[in-house]
Design an enzyme around this catalytic site. Structure first.
Site, PDB file in Angstrom:
ATOM      1  N   SER A 248       0.836  -1.212   0.000  1.00 17.64           N
ATOM      2  CA  SER A 248       0.000   0.000   0.000  1.00 17.64           C
ATOM      3  C   SER A 248       0.861   1.249   0.000  1.00 17.64           C
ATOM      4  O   SER A 248       1.983   1.251   0.532  1.00 17.64           O
ATOM      5  CB  SER A 248      -0.871  -0.032   1.249  1.00 17.64           C
ATOM      6  OG  SER A 248      -1.479   1.217   1.465  1.00 17.64           O
TER       7      SER A 248
ATOM      8  N   TYR B 245      -1.889  -0.987  10.965  1.00 20.54           N
ATOM      9  CA  TYR B 245      -2.141  -1.516   9.622  1.00 20.54           C
ATOM     10  C   TYR B 245      -0.989  -1.129   8.688  1.00 20.54           C
ATOM     11  O   TYR B 245      -0.404  -1.973   7.996  1.00 20.54           O
ATOM     12  CB  TYR B 245      -3.466  -0.973   9.071  1.00 20.54           C
ATOM     13  CG  TYR B 245      -3.572  -1.085   7.569  1.00 20.54           C
ATOM     14  CD1 TYR B 245      -3.823  -2.299   6.965  1.00 20.54           C
ATOM     15  CD2 TYR B 245      -3.379   0.036   6.753  1.00 20.54           C
ATOM     16  CE1 TYR B 245      -3.885  -2.407   5.586  1.00 20.54           C
ATOM     17  CE2 TYR B 245      -3.442  -0.061   5.373  1.00 20.54           C
ATOM     18  CZ  TYR B 245      -3.698  -1.280   4.798  1.00 20.54           C
ATOM     19  OH  TYR B 245      -3.737  -1.387   3.433  1.00 20.54           O
TER      20      TYR B 245
ATOM     21  N   LYS C 155       2.185  -3.429   6.619  1.00 27.34           N
ATOM     22  CA  LYS C 155       2.608  -3.415   5.210  1.00 27.34           C
ATOM     23  C   LYS C 155       4.116  -3.140   5.115  1.00 27.34           C
ATOM     24  O   LYS C 155       4.816  -3.753   4.293  1.00 27.34           O
ATOM     25  CB  LYS C 155       1.802  -2.375   4.421  1.00 27.34           C
ATOM     26  CG  LYS C 155       0.327  -2.714   4.287  1.00 27.34           C
ATOM     27  CD  LYS C 155       0.099  -4.024   3.542  1.00 27.34           C
ATOM     28  CE  LYS C 155      -1.356  -4.467   3.554  1.00 27.34           C
ATOM     29  NZ  LYS C 155      -1.557  -5.836   3.025  1.00 27.34           N
TER      30      LYS C 155
END
Ligand code: UD1
Length: 339
Positions: free
Chosen positions: A125, A150, A154
Site C-alpha cells: 500500500s 495496519y 505493510k
C-alpha cells in the site's frame, strides 16, 4: 498454469481472480470468509464461466497452511491478498493486525521456501510512505514511520519478504503498492462489500446517494490543497487487478531485475474529496448531501503516485480515469440496492 490467490474473495482479490481466469490461469482461492462471502465465488463463475478451486482456510492455522501446500505442490505462483485492512480498527486492535497480517505472511513464505514455488506477489500500500515530502511519490521515497498498525504491517511485510529473498535467491517477489483502489467490475456482479458503516470515501458516497446514510462528512477543508480537502490517487480496481497478472507474468518469464521489486499502482493524478464528489454528481446525475466537518485524525494531506516505474518497467498503465471508476462503483451500488 495453477496460481494461488489468498483472500481471493475479497475486493481486490476477486477482481484479480477474474483477470487471471480470463488470461487462462487455473486459480486456487483460499479465503477465511471473515470479510467476504461465497456469493463472490458465484459472481466470479458468472463473469468468467470458469469455476476456481476454493478452500475455506484460515492462514493463521499453520498446520492447515502446511497441509494445503503439501496438496498443491504444482502451484506456479502465489498472489497474497489475505489481510485485515481497516486503519481505525488496527489502532484499536494492534495485535489482531500483527497476527492476521504478519503471522500469516510468515507461514506462507515458509511453505514457499520448502516447496519449489518461487513467484510471490504481495499486496502492499501507499501507506508505507506515510506523508511523503514530495509529490508525486516515487518508489524511492523514504519509508517513514507508519501512522497505524495496519500501515506498519505493510512496511514489516515488505521487509520480511526482502529479508527472505536476500537469503533465498529462488524466491522471486514483487510488492505492489496500491494507492486508493475503488470501482467495480463492469458487469456490476462483483464489487466492494463494506461491512457496517463504511470508513472509506467511495462506499460512503455510494450509500449516502442510495439513502442508506443520511449525509457524507467531508473530513476537513483547511488542508493546504487546491480546495482545502485531502488529495488521493483513486485507481480503478480492474486496473489494479490487471497489474497483478502482469506482475505474475514478469516473474514467470524471469523478466525481473532483482528478486524483490516494488511498484506503485496509481493513476498519477491526485483528486480532492470535493473533486470526487463533483465527479460522482456528474456521472450519477444527482446531488450528494454532504457537509464539511473536522479533520479525521491520521489522514495524510496528499498522496498520489509517480507511475513512471510501473509504466516503463512493469509495462502497466491505468486504463480508467476517476469518472469511469466512480461510474462502475455507482452501477455496483445500484445492483446491491436492487437485491
Ligand atoms: C486508507 C489508507 C490505505 C488503506 C485504505 C483502506 C493511508 C494513507 N491510507 O486510505 O492504505 O488501504 O485506507 O482502508 O493510511 N473521507 C471523507 N469522508 C469519509 C471518508 C473519507 O472525507 O466519510 C476522506 C478522507 O479524509 C480522505 C479521503 O476521503 O481524505 C479518502 O479516504 P479513505 O477512502 O478512507 O482512504 P484513505 O484514508 O486515503
Amino acid at each position: 498454469m495453477k496460481v494461488l490467490v489468498t483472500g481471493g474473495l475479497g475486493f481486490i482479490g476477486s477482481h484479480t481472480v477474474v483477470e487471471l481466469q480470463n488470461e487462462g490461469y487455473q486459480v486456487v482461492i483460499i479465503d477465511n470468509l471473515s470479510n467476504s462471502s461465497l456469493d463472490v465465488l458465484k459472481g466470479i463463475v458468472a463473469i468468467t464461466g470458469k469455476t476456481p478451486i476454493f478452500e475455506k482456510l484460515d492462514l493463521k492455522d499453520k498446520a492447515q497452511v502446511q497441509a494445503f501446500f503439501k496438496q498443491h505442490q504444482d502451484l506456479k505462483g502465489v498472489i497474497h491478498f489475505a489481510a485485515s485492512k481497516a486503519v481505525g480498527e488496527s489502532v484499536e486492535k494492534p495485535l489482531l493486525y500483527y497476527e492476521n497480517n504478519i503471522n500469516t505472511l510468515v507461514y506462507v513464505l515458509q511453505e514457499l521456501e520448502k516447496l519449489t514455488i518461487s513467484n510471490f506477489i504481495f499486496s502492499s500500500s501507499c501507506t508505507v510512505y506515510a506523508q511523503a515530502d514530495v509529490m508525486p511519490i516515487t518508489e524511492e521515497a523514504p519509508i517513514k514511520m507508519a501512522e497505524s498498525p495496519y500501515g506498519n504491517t505493510k512496511q514489516i511485510g515488505e521487509e520480511i519478504i526482502q529479508d527472505t529473498c536476500n537469503v533465498n535467491a529462488k524466491i522471486q517477489a514483487i510488492a505492489l503498492r496500491y494507492f486508493n483502489p475503488i470501482g467495480a467490475h463492469e458487469s456490476a456482479i462483483i464489487g466492494e462489500l463494506p461491512i457496517g458503516v463504511p470508513q472509506n470515501l467511495i462506499p460512503y458516497i455510494m450509500q449516502t446517494a442510495s439513502g442508506i446514510r443520511e449525509q457524507l462528512s467531508v473530513f476537513g477543508d483547511d488542508y493546504p490543497t487546491i480546495d482545502g480537502t485531502c488529495v488521493r490517487d483513486y485507481i480503478h480496481v480492474v486496473d489494479v487487478a490487471k497489474a497483478h497478472v502482469i506482475a505474475l507474468q514478469r516473474l514467470l518469464n524471469n523478466k525481473n531485475t532483482t528478486n524483490f521489486e516494488v511498484f506503485n499502482l496509481g493513476t498519477g493524478t491526485g483528486s480532492s474529496v470535493l473533486e470526487v464528489i463533483q465527479a460522482f454528481e456528474k456521472v450519477a446525475n444527482q446531488k450528494l448531501n454532504y457537509k464539511i466537518v473536522n479533520r479525521r485524525s491520521g489522514d495524510v494531506v496528499s498522496a498520489y503516485a509517480d507511475t513512471t516505474k510501473a509504466n516503463e518497467v512493469l509495462g502497466w498503465k491505468a486504463q480508467y480515469n476517476l469518472e469511469d471508476a466512480i461510474l462502475s462503483s455507482w452501477q455496483w451500488q445500484k445492483s446491491l440496492n436492487a437485491v
